[in-house]
Write a protein that holds these residues in place. Structure first.
Motif, PDB file in Angstrom:
ATOM      1  N   ALA A   1     -50.348 -79.081 -37.365  1.00  0.00           N
ATOM      2  CA  ALA A   1     -50.560 -79.507 -38.638  1.00  0.00           C
ATOM      3  C   ALA A   1     -50.854 -78.230 -39.500  1.00  0.00           C
ATOM      4  CB  ALA A   1     -51.297 -80.350 -38.594  1.00  0.00           C
ATOM      5  N   LEU A   2     -51.335 -77.424 -38.685  1.00  0.00           N
ATOM      6  CA  LEU A   2     -51.894 -76.211 -39.353  1.00  0.00           C
ATOM      7  C   LEU A   2     -50.858 -75.349 -39.809  1.00  0.00           C
ATOM      8  CD1 LEU A   2     -55.152 -75.180 -37.799  1.00  0.00           C
ATOM      9  CD2 LEU A   2     -54.854 -76.028 -40.164  1.00  0.00           C
ATOM     10  N   LEU A   3     -49.896 -75.168 -38.787  1.00  0.00           N
ATOM     11  CA  LEU A   3     -48.679 -74.370 -38.856  1.00  0.00           C
ATOM     12  C   LEU A   3     -47.401 -74.793 -39.636  1.00  0.00           C
ATOM     13  CD1 LEU A   3     -48.932 -72.794 -35.239  1.00  0.00           C
ATOM     14  CD2 LEU A   3     -49.494 -71.266 -37.306  1.00  0.00           C
ATOM     15  N   PHE A   4     -47.092 -75.984 -39.285  1.00  0.00           N
ATOM     16  CA  PHE A   4     -45.809 -76.428 -39.782  1.00  0.00           C
ATOM     17  C   PHE A   4     -45.697 -77.508 -40.775  1.00  0.00           C
ATOM     18  CE2 PHE A   4     -44.166 -73.112 -37.073  1.00  0.00           C
ATOM     19  CZ  PHE A   4     -44.878 -73.268 -35.804  1.00  0.00           C
ATOM     20  N   SER A   5     -47.017 -78.046 -41.239  1.00  0.00           N
ATOM     21  CA  SER A   5     -46.611 -79.050 -42.174  1.00  0.00           C
ATOM     22  C   SER A   5     -46.185 -78.933 -43.521  1.00  0.00           C
ATOM     23  CB  SER A   5     -48.102 -79.670 -42.447  1.00  0.00           C
ATOM     24  OG  SER A   5     -48.740 -80.093 -41.358  1.00  0.00           O
ATOM     25  N   ALA A   6     -45.310 -79.523 -43.966  1.00  0.00           N
ATOM     26  CA  ALA A   6     -44.882 -79.308 -45.199  1.00  0.00           C
ATOM     27  C   ALA A   6     -45.683 -79.417 -46.462  1.00  0.00           C
ATOM     28  CB  ALA A   6     -43.489 -80.517 -45.632  1.00  0.00           C
ATOM     29  N   PRO A   7     -45.677 -78.267 -47.251  1.00  0.00           N
ATOM     30  CA  PRO A   7     -46.621 -78.145 -48.350  1.00  0.00           C
ATOM     31  C   PRO A   7     -46.235 -79.337 -49.447  1.00  0.00           C
ATOM     32  CG  PRO A   7     -44.938 -76.608 -48.556  1.00  0.00           C
ATOM     33  CD  PRO A   7     -44.772 -77.263 -47.359  1.00  0.00           C
ATOM     34  N   PRO A   8     -47.456 -79.742 -50.132  1.00  0.00           N
ATOM     35  CA  PRO A   8     -47.391 -80.791 -51.178  1.00  0.00           C
ATOM     36  C   PRO A   8     -47.037 -80.067 -52.560  1.00  0.00           C
ATOM     37  CG  PRO A   8     -49.565 -80.027 -50.937  1.00  0.00           C
ATOM     38  CD  PRO A   8     -48.791 -79.468 -49.703  1.00  0.00           C
ATOM     39  N   ALA A   9     -46.979 -80.934 -53.856  1.00  0.00           N
ATOM     40  CA  ALA A   9     -46.670 -80.104 -54.945  1.00  0.00           C
ATOM     41  C   ALA A   9     -47.712 -79.094 -55.403  1.00  0.00           C
ATOM     42  CB  ALA A   9     -46.806 -81.522 -56.058  1.00  0.00           C
ATOM     43  N   LEU A  10     -47.289 -78.176 -56.290  1.00  0.00           N
ATOM     44  CA  LEU A  10     -48.179 -77.323 -56.514  1.00  0.00           C
ATOM     45  C   LEU A  10     -49.534 -77.549 -57.062  1.00  0.00           C
ATOM     46  CD1 LEU A  10     -45.594 -74.744 -58.112  1.00  0.00           C
ATOM     47  CD2 LEU A  10     -46.932 -74.238 -55.907  1.00  0.00           C
TER      48      LEU A  10
ATOM     49  N   SER B   1     -52.031 -87.570 -53.339  1.00  0.00           N
ATOM     50  CA  SER B   1     -50.791 -87.300 -52.946  1.00  0.00           C
ATOM     51  C   SER B   1     -50.140 -89.182 -52.628  1.00  0.00           C
ATOM     52  CB  SER B   1     -50.622 -86.652 -51.574  1.00  0.00           C
ATOM     53  OG  SER B   1     -49.343 -86.743 -51.108  1.00  0.00           O
ATOM     54  N   LYS B   2     -48.859 -89.254 -52.855  1.00  0.00           N
ATOM     55  CA  LYS B   2     -48.158 -90.250 -52.827  1.00  0.00           C
ATOM     56  C   LYS B   2     -47.932 -90.397 -51.436  1.00  0.00           C
ATOM     57  CE  LYS B   2     -45.602 -90.657 -57.122  1.00  0.00           C
ATOM     58  NZ  LYS B   2     -44.203 -90.536 -57.654  1.00  0.00           N
ATOM     59  N   ASP B   3     -48.010 -89.623 -50.608  1.00  0.00           N
ATOM     60  CA  ASP B   3     -47.994 -89.562 -49.213  1.00  0.00           C
ATOM     61  C   ASP B   3     -49.217 -89.644 -48.522  1.00  0.00           C
ATOM     62  OD1 ASP B   3     -45.175 -89.017 -49.289  1.00  0.00           O
ATOM     63  OD2 ASP B   3     -45.436 -87.270 -49.335  1.00  0.00           O
ATOM     64  N   LYS B   4     -50.357 -89.752 -49.116  1.00  0.00           N
ATOM     65  CA  LYS B   4     -51.829 -89.950 -48.942  1.00  0.00           C
ATOM     66  C   LYS B   4     -52.459 -88.740 -48.004  1.00  0.00           C
ATOM     67  CE  LYS B   4     -51.348 -94.978 -47.915  1.00  0.00           C
ATOM     68  NZ  LYS B   4     -51.355 -96.198 -47.095  1.00  0.00           N
ATOM     69  N   ARG B   5     -51.558 -88.217 -47.288  1.00  0.00           N
ATOM     70  CA  ARG B   5     -52.050 -86.894 -46.407  1.00  0.00           C
ATOM     71  C   ARG B   5     -51.170 -85.654 -46.699  1.00  0.00           C
ATOM     72  NH1 ARG B   5     -56.682 -87.377 -43.347  1.00  0.00           N
ATOM     73  NH2 ARG B   5     -58.315 -88.290 -44.663  1.00  0.00           N
ATOM     74  N   PRO B   6     -51.255 -84.617 -47.021  1.00  0.00           N
ATOM     75  CA  PRO B   6     -50.143 -83.553 -46.740  1.00  0.00           C
ATOM     76  C   PRO B   6     -50.198 -82.850 -45.441  1.00  0.00           C
ATOM     77  CG  PRO B   6     -52.557 -82.620 -47.948  1.00  0.00           C
ATOM     78  CD  PRO B   6     -52.643 -83.980 -47.797  1.00  0.00           C
ATOM     79  N   ALA B   7     -51.297 -83.232 -44.702  1.00  0.00           N
ATOM     80  CA  ALA B   7     -51.059 -82.919 -43.114  1.00  0.00           C
ATOM     81  C   ALA B   7     -52.462 -83.459 -42.282  1.00  0.00           C
ATOM     82  CB  ALA B   7     -51.264 -81.330 -43.037  1.00  0.00           C
ATOM     83  N   LYS B   8     -52.576 -83.508 -41.290  1.00  0.00           N
ATOM     84  CA  LYS B   8     -53.712 -83.818 -40.500  1.00  0.00           C
ATOM     85  C   LYS B   8     -54.741 -82.828 -40.548  1.00  0.00           C
ATOM     86  CE  LYS B   8     -51.129 -86.406 -37.104  1.00  0.00           C
ATOM     87  NZ  LYS B   8     -50.760 -86.644 -35.418  1.00  0.00           N
ATOM     88  N   PRO B   9     -56.195 -83.316 -40.603  1.00  0.00           N
ATOM     89  CA  PRO B   9     -57.156 -82.469 -40.619  1.00  0.00           C
ATOM     90  C   PRO B   9     -57.214 -81.753 -39.301  1.00  0.00           C
ATOM     91  CG  PRO B   9     -57.971 -84.717 -40.647  1.00  0.00           C
ATOM     92  CD  PRO B   9     -56.644 -84.515 -40.770  1.00  0.00           C
ATOM     93  N   PHE B  10     -57.792 -80.713 -38.915  1.00  0.00           N
ATOM     94  CA  PHE B  10     -58.171 -79.987 -37.982  1.00  0.00           C
ATOM     95  C   PHE B  10     -59.357 -80.534 -37.265  1.00  0.00           C
ATOM     96  CE2 PHE B  10     -59.542 -76.538 -34.607  1.00  0.00           C
ATOM     97  CZ  PHE B  10     -58.320 -76.195 -34.625  1.00  0.00           C
ATOM     98  N   ILE B  11     -60.621 -80.991 -37.881  1.00  0.00           N
ATOM     99  CA  ILE B  11     -61.679 -81.532 -37.171  1.00  0.00           C
ATOM    100  C   ILE B  11     -62.203 -82.774 -38.055  1.00  0.00           C
ATOM    101  CG2 ILE B  11     -64.111 -81.206 -36.910  1.00  0.00           C
ATOM    102  CD1 ILE B  11     -63.480 -78.286 -35.944  1.00  0.00           C
ATOM    103  N   ALA B  12     -62.331 -82.443 -39.482  1.00  0.00           N
ATOM    104  CA  ALA B  12     -63.126 -83.380 -40.210  1.00  0.00           C
ATOM    105  C   ALA B  12     -62.074 -84.234 -40.975  1.00  0.00           C
ATOM    106  CB  ALA B  12     -64.139 -82.611 -41.221  1.00  0.00           C
TER     107      ALA B  12
END
Length: 360
Positions: A15-24, A75-86
């Motif tokens: 999730a940290l390395l390869f998640s697609a970025p959201p809008a600017l 975001s319409k997708d609710k989450r741009p990525a998974k959190p690492f811890i929190a």
């Protein structure tokens, strides 16, 4: 060494390395608070590069998770990525800058428990930063998200053994075994730097020794003899083999690895024009990779306890290798206060360059 670096980086959350970025999004808060955190962590009294790298990783994870929470609410997708811890929820419209600043401030302020002046400066920077954000529900919500994220990270790492008070004692001065010195000498600086990091739980492995590197070459081996001769010729304070250009390279790389690589990765993120989510993701991935690599590095150092070159060269008549010869007055160009193997700057640079390669 290569295996240590690759496995450390590969173990990071995808999730940290390869998640697609959201809008600017707005730019600036992530890199500004990375710089503020660097200043604070670099002033962590009594701590070396391994402790600094790991501490920065905790701060950047909090910043990343806060960014994920706020961007997820908008975001319409609710989450741009998974959190690492929190895994923190955020109300829609929460101020991202307030969340980032608060997450970075709280984790840094709580974890860096020395140097009152540096902590006070960090607190003043935070208060001034918040004062520039217009009051309102968005600011209040952003602060709350940052606090919740920070507290989740602090709780998750409360038993990481970072603050253990184990006291280092020199083992028997057998051939090949590193010995610390009580006071600085022409050959070494005093103490056993970052000894506590050998027992600290990494972020991306199951135990401190999970990535321990293989032992150094045997003192009687040909490889040891070749390394010995190269170091003896090129590493001497008074070397006539080393060129001025080589000496310049040595001086460049003797800067604190933490300071050098923190500055460099922030410059890369800024030059790439990354938005806040992308910047938070990149800096968190980089910091976790380098932080865990340095923990593994120092765990390996204190597990293998390999002597520094000055010890090996001065006492070469004790190493059992007929092809090495002592030089009792040999002094190194660079002094240190931790075991030689593996090389700290190599661990830092190897993990840093690998994660940058994966990110960019």
């Amino acid at each position: 060494m290569k295996k240590l670096i690759v496995t450390t980086v590969a173990a990071l959350s995808t999730a940290l390395l390869f998640s697609a970025p959201p809008a600017l999004a707005q730019q600036g808060a992530v890199t500004q608070w990375h710089a503020n955190a660097q200043t604070l962590v670099a002033a962590f009294t009594g701590r070396g590069n391994a402790a600094q790298a790991y501490t920065m990783a905790l701060i950047q994870v909090a910043v990343y998770d806060a960014t994920v929470a706020v961007r997820g609410a908008d975001s319409k997708d609710k989450r741009p990525a998974k959190p690492f811890i929190a895994d923190i929820g955020a109300p829609a419209g929460a101020d991202l800058n307030a969340a980032i600043a608060t997450a970075a401030f709280r984790v840094g302020y709580e974890r860096v428990n020395s140097n009152p002046t540096a902590r006070s400066n960090y607190s003043n920077a935070y208060n001034a930063y918040l004062a520039a954000i217009p009051d309102g529900q968005a600011k209040t919500d952003g602060i709350a998200v940052g606090e919740a994220t920070a507290q989740a990270v602090l709780a998750a790492r409360s038993k990481d053994n970072f603050y253990n008070t184990s006291t280092y004692s020199n083992p028997a001065a057998n051939p090949g075994v590193w010995q610390s010195v009580l006071a600085a000498t022409p050959y070494a600086t005093a103490g056993a730097n970052d000894y506590a990091m050998a027992f600290t739980m990494p972020l991306s492995a199951s135990s401190p020794d999970a990535r321990r590197i293989k032992p150094p070459p045997r003192l009687t081996s040909g490889k040891y003899r070749r390394d010995f001769e190269e170091t003896k010729a090129y590493g001497s304070l008074t070397s006539t083999t080393r060129t001025p250009a080589m000496t310049n390279v040595v001086q460049f790389w003797t800067e604190s690895g933490f300071t050098l690589w923190s500055r460099n990765v922030r410059d890369i993120v800024t030059a790439r024009g990354l938005d806040e989510f992308e910047a938070a993701r990149a800096l968190a991935a980089f910091s976790v990779a380098t932080g865990d690599a340095m923990l593994a590095c120092f765990e390996s150092k204190y597990a293998h306890m390999f002597w520094r070159p000055w010890q090996g060269i001065q006492r070469a008549d004790q190493d059992g290798n007929a092809r090495t010869h002592p030089e009792p007055a040999w002094a190194p160009t660079v002094r240190a206060n931790h075991p030689e193997y593996p090389a700290g700057h190599g661990c830092y640079a190897g993990s840093a360059t690998k994660v940058l390669e994966l990110l960019f």
